[in-house]
Design a protein around this motif. Structure first.
Motif, mmCIF file in Angstrom:
data_model
loop_
_atom_site.group_PDB
_atom_site.id
_atom_site.type_symbol
_atom_site.label_atom_id
_atom_site.label_comp_id
_atom_site.label_asym_id
_atom_site.label_seq_id
_atom_site.Cartn_x
_atom_site.Cartn_y
_atom_site.Cartn_z
ATOM 1 N N GLY A 313 0.796 -1.358 -0.057
ATOM 2 C CA GLY A 313 0.029 -0.171 -0.023
ATOM 3 C C GLY A 313 0.926 1.240 0.112
ATOM 4 O O GLY A 313 0.278 2.318 -0.624
ATOM 5 N N SER A 317 0.130 3.577 -5.492
ATOM 6 C CA SER A 317 -0.974 4.245 -6.534
ATOM 7 C C SER A 317 -2.149 3.388 -6.839
ATOM 8 O O SER A 317 -2.336 2.519 -6.110
ATOM 9 C CB SER A 317 -0.257 4.321 -7.633
ATOM 10 N N THR A 318 -2.841 3.671 -7.564
ATOM 11 C CA THR A 318 -4.008 3.098 -7.701
ATOM 12 C C THR A 318 -4.252 2.581 -9.299
ATOM 13 O O THR A 318 -5.271 2.390 -9.893
ATOM 14 C CB THR A 318 -5.548 3.946 -7.380
ATOM 15 N N THR A 319 -3.124 2.490 -9.975
ATOM 16 C CA THR A 319 -3.095 2.160 -11.219
ATOM 17 C C THR A 319 -3.276 0.697 -11.586
ATOM 18 O O THR A 319 -3.586 -0.099 -10.646
ATOM 19 C CB THR A 319 -1.645 2.326 -11.886
ATOM 20 N N ARG A 323 -3.384 -2.531 -8.981
ATOM 21 C CA ARG A 323 -4.464 -3.496 -8.589
ATOM 22 C C ARG A 323 -4.048 -4.943 -8.935
ATOM 23 O O ARG A 323 -4.525 -5.927 -8.136
ATOM 24 C CB ARG A 323 -5.616 -2.992 -9.435
ATOM 25 N N ASP A 342 -2.629 3.307 -0.353
ATOM 26 C CA ASP A 342 -3.414 2.899 -1.771
ATOM 27 C C ASP A 342 -4.216 1.410 -1.634
ATOM 28 O O ASP A 342 -4.806 1.304 -2.544
ATOM 29 C CB ASP A 342 -2.426 3.238 -2.792
ATOM 30 N N ASN A 345 -7.485 1.843 -0.781
ATOM 31 C CA ASN A 345 -8.112 2.697 -1.928
ATOM 32 C C ASN A 345 -8.644 1.975 -2.724
ATOM 33 O O ASN A 345 -9.549 2.094 -3.332
ATOM 34 C CB ASN A 345 -7.255 3.948 -2.192
ATOM 35 N N LEU A 346 -7.552 0.776 -3.100
ATOM 36 C CA LEU A 346 -8.164 0.059 -4.242
ATOM 37 C C LEU A 346 -9.124 -0.771 -3.553
ATOM 38 O O LEU A 346 -10.218 -1.271 -4.267
ATOM 39 C CB LEU A 346 -6.733 -0.700 -4.819
ATOM 40 N N GLU A 350 -13.109 -2.503 -4.915
ATOM 41 C CA GLU A 350 -13.078 -3.720 -5.472
ATOM 42 C C GLU A 350 -13.953 -4.576 -4.273
ATOM 43 O O GLU A 350 -13.392 -5.142 -3.456
ATOM 44 C CB GLU A 350 -11.714 -4.228 -5.780
ATOM 45 N N GLU A 375 -9.734 6.991 4.660
ATOM 46 C CA GLU A 375 -9.910 5.694 3.920
ATOM 47 C C GLU A 375 -10.840 4.758 4.455
ATOM 48 O O GLU A 375 -11.612 3.987 3.783
ATOM 49 C CB GLU A 375 -8.394 4.914 4.088
#
Length: 506
Positions: A313, A317-319, A323, A342, A345-346, A350, A375
């Motif tokens: 995390g 990032s959340t690219t 993921r 992150d 955040n992902l 999901e 978060e």
């Protein structure tokens, strides 16, 4: 560890002490008054006769404590006045008994302060049972009390503070010292109540763990020395036996998060740390954390086979690549898992991954989430203001949903398991509200988890040690100037002495 109680828990333990153990209520009241008397007396600089003391007394048992205290100070030779607020005809039985006794002592009583100046002022207006906003003459009394000069002492809890939540119920006494009885009250630790209580001193007065009768409090905090919460470190161990952390962290222009988390994992005692991060971060990591191993995202499967713990995390990032890494770490492994930043955040995007995590947690996978309230809001779909109304309950709800441990981070962090008591952390300071501080915490928890700690204990100890290091850093740097790197530099936890952990900083 020290217990924190709600008003309901405290009333139950008080009743158990009186009814089941057999200590009379009047004896408990006398002990409470004696404890406050001794605590205040040792702070006096003048002779007894030069002290002018005002007791603000309500008409409940907290006021009864105040009346007993007034008598003790009168016996000691102090000049004592009692400011009675409330309907004395409807006062508690113990209050009436104490007031009857007090009539035999040189103590003035009235419905307002009898002098303009006092050097010691004692708040005994409300006890722990207050649950409504303070209004009317009680509110006027609190405002008047706050406006007076002198050293202010609250009995049990500052009047106007909700003892369960720490909320200010309209208005509240601001004390320099709070003498509380039996156990710490939650409102003395939570914000904003902790800002009103000054120094807190706890006196058992005969109400202790014997009074639980199998019903322990639902919250506690650590106050141990650092070495006492660390896992045992085998003197004959090696870098393999002290645990291998696999850290999925960092992205383009976010190498710092990986650096901080990796350093912290080592400082927490992990034997080896391997960082899965993009190619662009490799040189920075080799320079900043030469101890760390490096791996490519496409090598994640082999790296998971090597590791004892996965943390994901910080700066991830959340690219789509991030993921993929998170999905693989969750779906293709049952290793203990720490998720932050992150990764959280992902997860909020999901729902299927949350379901997978829940199933794994139910099967026994060690899972720790460390969300701050933003978060947590994204994961739960609740607003930040709703969460802040009862953050421990929000953390507990998510922990139960995922069969995991949730460290719900705010000014106070609450470590919640799916069952058992909640741990609230009292260490740390405002200087730790700085970029990278959460990455350090992730590394600490992962490092402890790699040493085979229980998930709840790793999270609770990690948050506690993180705050201690931040407090040490603030002593040197100041809260305004503190950085996440300073926290790491002040992680110098216990040492081995003849095969046992030490009890303080190295």
């Amino acid at each position: 560890m020290k217990y924190l109680v709600t008003a309901g828990e405290m009333k139950r333990y008080d009743a158990n002490t009186i009814e089941k153990i057999g200590i009379p209520e009047m004896v408990l009241m006398e002990r409470a008054a004696l404890a406050a008397f001794e605590e205040i007396k040792r702070r006096m600089t003048d002779s007894p006769g030069e002290n002018k003391i005002l007791i603000l007394a309500g008409t409940g048992n907290n006021g009864g404590d105040g009346l007993a205290l007034a008598r003790l100070f009168a016996e000691y030779g102090c000049k004592v006045d009692v400011w009675c607020v409330g309907d004395t005809e409807r006062a508690s039985l113990q209050w009436k008994r104490q007031f009857s006794i007090l009539k035999n002592y040189p103590v003035e009583t009235g419905s307002k302060p009898l002098k303009e100046e006092y050097n010691i002022l004692v708040d005994a207006l409300f006890g722990v049972g207050l649950s409504r906003n303070v209004t009317g003459e009680q509110a006027v009394a609190i405002e008047g009390f706050n406006g007076m000069e002198g050293f202010k002492v609250a009995l049990d809890i500052p009047s106007g503070i909700d003892s369960d939540t720490g909320k200010v119920l309209g208005t509240a006494v601001r004390s320099h010292l709070t003498v509380t009885f039996g156990f710490h009250k939650r409102g003395l630790v939570m914000y904003p109540g902790c800002l009103y209580c000054g120094e807190v001193r706890v006196y058992p007065i005969g109400i202790g763990e014997t009074s639980f009768f199998g019903e322990k409090p639902g919250m506690f905090f650590y106050d141990e020395k650092p070495g006492e919460v660390l896992p045992f470190r085998e003197p004959s161990g090696n870098k393999g036996t002290f645990g291998k952390v696999l850290l999925a962290a960092g992205s383009l222009n976010m190498a710092g998060a990986a650096v901080l988390a990796a350093k912290a994992a080592y400082r927490a005692g992990a034997g080896m740390v391997k960082v899965i991060t993009p190619e662009e971060n490799r040189v920075i990591l080799q320079q900043q954390v030469p101890e760390a191993l490096l791996g490519k995202p496409e090598e994640l499967a082999q790296s998971m086979a090597w590791a004892d713990v996965i943390a994901a995390g910080p700066g991830l990032s959340t690219t789509s690549l991030a993921r993929e890494i998170l999905c693989q770490a969750i779906r293709e492994s049952t290793l203990p898992l720490v998720l932050d930043a992150d990764a959280l955040n992902l997860l909020s995007m999901e729902e299927d991954l949350l379901s997978v995590l829940s199933g794994q947690g139910e099967q026994g996978r060690k899972i720790i989430l460390t969300p701050h309230v933003g978060e947590l809001s994204r994961i739960t779909g609740r607003t930040v203001s709703e969460l802040k109304e009862d953050l421990p309950a929000a953390g507990r709800t998510l922990a139960r949903r995922l069969h995991a441990v949730v460290a719900a981070k705010d000014a106070r962090t609450f470590i919640c398991g799916s069952r058992g008591p909640v741990c609230v952390n009292r260490t740390g300071n405002s200087g730790m509200a700085t970029a990278g501080s959460g990455d350090v915490l992730t590394g600490i928890i992962a490092g402890l988890l790699a040493q085979n700690m229980d998930a709840f204990e790793a999270a609770a100890a990690g948050v506690y040690l993180h705050g201690l290091a931040g407090d040490e850093a603030a002593v040197e740097k100041g809260e305004y100037s503190l950085t996440a790197g300073d926290i790491i530099e002040h992680m110098a936890f216990g040492r081995n002495t003849e095969g046992k952990n030490g009890d303080g900083w190295i």
